[in-house]
Design an enzyme around this catalytic site. Structure first.
Site: not given
Length: 592
Positions: A115, A171
């Site tokens: 991610c 993130h």
């Protein structure tokens, strides 16, 4: 078409001028044929509001349409390479199939295996080794974020008049307020800061007892939006609201980073209807999640058309990494999975859909990487890329839109110096050029080289999902000879990485190891700090959010001015003494 900093500015400017010319012509046509004129005739803007040109308080000419395209970047989370209809999946994705078929499918498109790395490279145009994020992901409890000295894509787009909005998963770190999306170039942010969480309650536990709420609107916890709505649908509603309230004559950048189809595997009941026959519970849930995501993207597309953006828009769709078979994802026929540098971890589903494309309905097999979006989109937006920004991405619009050759000939997949070292790796195995204990992967033209421990390496065929639980008996596995730490594949001829050629072509291995070594000389130190106990949401009203405050350093007990002065003089003497010692040492060393 040039790399935006490491590859020369001249070609970038030339590519920019060509792209702008194409966009200017096409956008004028679009304005004459679509919803802008329809709204003008009614005197209304999007959502039934007064038309942009007649809004009180606006500057003269504010209603003039922009030649800059609206940019919509949709990032799916953990979608496997096979998990789209046009790659042969049993999961139905009619929206994705249609958008891709009418646009340009990217069939040689690469991202990062996890991610944070993919997101950081998209938003900066830089490899991980140039931001310090080359190891793993940013954990919720780490005092870490995308380094503040990196210019971001939304910041560059704002410079040329774009309204910038982010919806979904960030993130990229949040331990300081300066790390938050609204401080990194986004006018508005609605979504989560962490890597995963419950799709309905938006709670996330990082470890036992370390739990908190993770839904934000701009810089504050979005408690008012905590209505138990499934995140895919909630994010889509937010996108619709943004499009309805924005003036389509002004350029907008929408970054929609859906949480789906990342674990936990949750979906509204109605999306299970077509997938009752899938026995594997994880695959069934994953299919329902993807069906919901496909519907959401249809709703986003309809909103772009309804509110007058579509004809002058560029929609880019990408997964952030490969699928995770244990969580229902499929990368078949590619090897490996999320978190690995095998093709199944880094080769992604991707396409571009836009009325501005020249070669609609085509397939692009040229090499494209997620870092390429940064210079490509800035160029399309008529922005400038500063000479001192050292980018790893290239402007690839002409490659996609016109079918030209890609300016990219290599990709550094990564060099991770602190990942678990391969036990049998050595400098000797790397011909004295490279320590093969280090995890690394690189692509140069047709060749791909991996060293160290590249991760889970099975092929997981569709039959593996035929049972109630995960069944690895169906997986294809290769037992490598003990001590192996170097692999070489011709990816063009062998995209499934079945035939290792490292022993047959040692000269090619050496060439790629030298290229790795060259890249490594430009790497910055790894940023991967230990967890900070102050990150516990219990200390922050039950919410995951910034905990590090600059003021804490200043709030130390006050000392008298005299004491401070005395300490300063003492430190100065110490520094001078050390300086003298180091000079003395240097002179002794120089003298042999």
């Amino acid at each position: 078409m040039a790399r935006g900093g490491r590859g020369g500015a001249g070609r970038l400017c030339r590519g920019k001028m060509l792209a702008v010319g194409v966009l200017a012509g096409l956008s004028v046509l679009s304005l004459l044929t679509y919803g802008y004129l329809a709204w003008d005739s009614l005197g209304l803007g999007p959502g039934g509001t007064e038309a942009a040109g007649s809004r009180p308080g606006e500057e003269p000419g504010a209603g003039a349409p922009s030649s800059q395209p609206h940019i919509v970047f949709i990032l799916a989370d953990d979608q496997g390479f096979r998990d789209v209809g046009y790659h042969g999946s049993e999961i139905r994705t009619p929206t994705l199939d249609k958008l891709a078929a009418e646009g340009v499918k990217l069939e040689n498109y690469y991202v990062q295996p996890m991610c944070t790395p993919s997101r950081s490279q998209f938003i900066t145009g830089k490899y991980q080794i140039h931001t310090g994020l080359q190891h793993s992901i940013i954990r919720p409890t780490q005092p870490n974020c995308l380094p503040l000295d990196n210019v971001t894509l939304p910041q560059k787009l704002k410079e040329v008049g774009y309204s910038t909005h982010m919806v979904g998963k960030w993130h990229l770190g949040f331990y300081r307020r300066e790390c938050m999306p609204t401080q990194r170039g986004f006018d508005t942010f609605f979504g989560s800061l962490l890597g995963s969480g419950d799709y309905y309650t938006h709670f996330k536990c990082d470890s036992p007892g370390i739990c908190g709420y993770d839904l934000y609107e701009n810089d504050n916890a979005a408690w008012d939006h905590d209505n138990g709505i499934y995140s895919t649908q909630m994010y889509t509603q937010k996108v619709q609201q943004i499009l309805a309230s924005h003036n389509p004559r002004k350029p907008v950048f929408l970054y929609i980073a859906y949480q789906a189809v990342h674990s936990p595997l949750q979906a509204p009941g109605k999306y299970f209807e077509h997938y009752r026959s899938i026995n594997n519970i994880n695959r069934r849930r994953y299919a329902a999640m993807l069906a919901c995501l496909d519907e959401a993207i249809n709703n986003v597309t309809l909103a772009l058309k309804k509110y007058g953006y579509y004809d002058n828009s560029i929609i880019i769709y990408s997964s952030d990494n490969g699928g995770q078979p244990m969580a229902g994802g499929s990368n078949w026929p590619l090897r490996g999975s999320k978190g690995t540098y095998w093709e199944g971890g880094i080769r992604a589903v991707g396409f571009v859909h836009s009325p501005l494309l020249k070669n609609k309905g085509s397939v692009c097999k040229e090499l494209v990487h997620i870092t390429d979006w940064f210079p490509t989109l800035i160029t399309l937006a008529e922005g400038q890329i500063d000479e001192d920004i050292q980018l790893d991405g290239y402007d690839i619009w002409e490659t996609i839109s016109e079918g030209r050759r890609s300016p990219r000939v290599d990709i550094l997949h990564n060099i991770d110096p602190i990942y678990t070292k391969a036990k049998n790796g050595s400098w000797a195995a790397g011909y004295g050029i490279w320590n093969t204990a280090i995890q690394s992967a690189i692509r140069v033209n047709h060749w791909k080289l991996l060293t160290g421990n590249p991760g889970y390496s099975d092929w997981v065929p569709p039959q593996a999902f035929s049972n109630v639980g995960p069944n690895r008996w169906h997986n294809e596995r290769v037992s490598w000879s003990a001590g192996k730490t170097v692999w070489l594949f011709n990816i063009t001829a062998d995209p499934y990485e079945r035939v290792d050629l490292s022993a047959r072509y040692p000269d090619v291995v050496k060439q790629l190891l030298r290229r790795l070594s060259q890249f490594n000389k430009t790497a910055v130190p790894v940023r991967y700090p230990p967890k900070d106990p102050r990150s516990n949401p219990k200390l922050n009203g039950g919410v995951w959010g910034p905990w590090f405050k600059e003021d804490e350093k200043k709030k130390k007990p006050d000392k008298s001015k005299g004491a401070n002065k005395q300490k300063k003089n003492k430190n100065k003497k110490k520094a001078n003494r050390k300086k003298g010692q180091s000079l003395h040492c240097r002179s002794r060393l120089a003298g042999g």
